[in-house]
Design a protein around this motif. Structure first.
Motif, mmCIF file in Angstrom:
data_model
loop_
_atom_site.group_PDB
_atom_site.id
_atom_site.type_symbol
_atom_site.label_atom_id
_atom_site.label_comp_id
_atom_site.label_asym_id
_atom_site.label_seq_id
_atom_site.Cartn_x
_atom_site.Cartn_y
_atom_site.Cartn_z
ATOM 1 N N ASP A 1 45.100 18.532 -33.916
ATOM 2 C CA ASP A 1 45.483 18.163 -35.276
ATOM 3 C C ASP A 1 44.228 17.862 -36.078
ATOM 4 N N LEU A 2 44.336 17.887 -37.411
ATOM 5 C CA LEU A 2 43.182 17.667 -38.274
ATOM 6 C C LEU A 2 43.528 16.653 -39.349
ATOM 7 N N LEU B 1 42.705 22.099 -47.809
ATOM 8 C CA LEU B 1 42.768 22.013 -46.346
ATOM 9 C C LEU B 1 43.591 23.148 -45.739
ATOM 10 N N TYR C 1 47.463 19.922 -40.749
ATOM 11 C CA TYR C 1 46.427 19.023 -41.262
ATOM 12 C C TYR C 1 47.066 17.815 -41.945
#
Lengths: 215, 148
Positions: free
Chosen positions: A113-114, A133, A140
């Motif tokens: 995950d970001l 993003l 994200y």
């Protein structure tokens, strides 16, 4: 007697020769031999703990839902501080991260995950931040707070930093640290990547850590 | 008796006297071969040991670049002093280690590393590349580490 002495000397010479061949520094087979793999990023003897850091996320519905810097169980959370108007460090880092995820098996990539925290909340509005993003990741969290004290506290927890200056002609210049942080489900920063870390090294570290998270 | 030639009496070979154990003694050339092999092995052992010494003492192994931030460095910076504790352009080789020992009471940025008070950070570069970041320990404000 002579034969025994002869055999002893031959055995010693063989041992010395093997030791000499092993002393040339090319011991890259240690990883495979021991079954453990080394992380290529920066590992602190006492890791950063950021699980208690909570900031609003603007990509949720409703926007502003608190986001805590912990990965979901069995996953990893990659955290980064930057801004959408960054000309070089941020797009390069996020692009490298995208390449790193593409080098993973799809099942592993799905477990990464970001979360990006904007250090320029005034200009990184939700309308601008989310689409930015989305060009680097399909999964994200856009983290934004206009509470600059809360932002500073979050940066301090990560040992990140940012500066904002306004030039004489009115231009706003943002400076920020370029480190990327990989966080586990307990909020422990497992490894850090400085700006310039190649995607291959990122992918290596993600594979190593995802394997640990699986066990 | 006439002058007919006579054959000399036939002689039979005489076997060497047996040893006390009853076995015949080793031939001299076999013993010489054994000592020759022993001497060759000794020479080989000495050469192998010398090679090992040369390899271990070779100067091209991984090295360490160490930065120590003394206590009070932050105060000196606050007072406007110029502090130079690291090169702005650091050249390292793969497998070299960069070490920062922060003895100060505040966090310092040293290129790609942010080191907390009392923390020692060690990082071995295993991949060539250019690693950079801000730096509080050089007047330029930045450090670039190039790894080849």
């Amino acid at each position: 007697m002579v034969r025994r002495v002869l055999l002893a000397i031959l055995a010693a010479a063989l041992a010395v020769g093997v030791a000499a061949c092993g002393a040339d520094g090319t011991s890259g087979g240690d990883e495979a031999a021991t079954g453990t793999q080394a992380l290529r990023g920066i590992v602190r003897p006492e890791p950063l703990r950021v699980g208690d850091v909570t900031l609003p996320e603007v990509t949720t519905d409703p926007a502003g839902t608190p986001f805590s810097f912990r990965a979901r169980p069995g996953e990893l959370l990659v955290a980064y501080f930057g801004y959408t108007g960054c000309p070089d460090v941020c797009p390069t880092t996020l692009a490298d991260l995208k390449v790193a995820r593409e080098q993973l098996d799809p099942a592993d990539a799905a477990r990464v995950d970001l979360a990006m925290v904007t250090v320029d909340p005034e200009r990184d509005t939700p309308e601008r931040f989310g689409p930015y993003l989305s060009s680097f990741a399909d999964r994200y969290h856009a983290i934004r707070t206009t509470d600059l004290d809360a932002l500073a506290a979050a940066e301090a927890a990560f040992t990140a930093s940012s500066t904002r200056t306004t030039s004489a002609d009115g231009r706003v210049e943002i400076g920020h640290s370029g480190t990327t942080y990989v966080v586990d489900d307990e909020g422990v920063v497992l490894v850090e990547w400085s700006f310039g870390t190649p995607p291959e090294d990122m992918a290596n570290d993600l594979r190593v850590l995802l394997k640990r998270e699986r066990t | 008796m006439t002058g007919e030639p006579t054959q000399p009496p036939a002689t039979t070979p005489v076997a060497p006297a047996p040893t006390a154990a009853g076995a015949p003694p080793a031939r001299p050339d076999r013993r010489r071969r054994q000592w020759l092999a022993l001497g060759t092995s000794v020479v080989f052992f000495v050469l192998a040991a010398a090679f090992l010494v040369v390899v271990l003492s070779a100067g091209d192994g991984p090295s360490e670049y160490r930065v120590v931030v003394p206590a009070g460095t932050g105060s000196r910076l606050d007072a406007g002093e110029t502090v130079v504790l690291v090169d702005s352009d650091v050249r390292l080789s793969v497998d070299d280690t960069f070490v920062v020992v922060n003895q100060d009471d505040r966090t310092h940025e040293v290129g790609p590393f942010t080191v907390r008070p009392g923390e020692t950070l060690r990082h071995t570069f295993t991949t060539p590349g250019r690693y950079e970041g801000a730096c509080t320990l050089h007047p330029s404000g930045a450090v670039v580490i190039t790894v080849t």
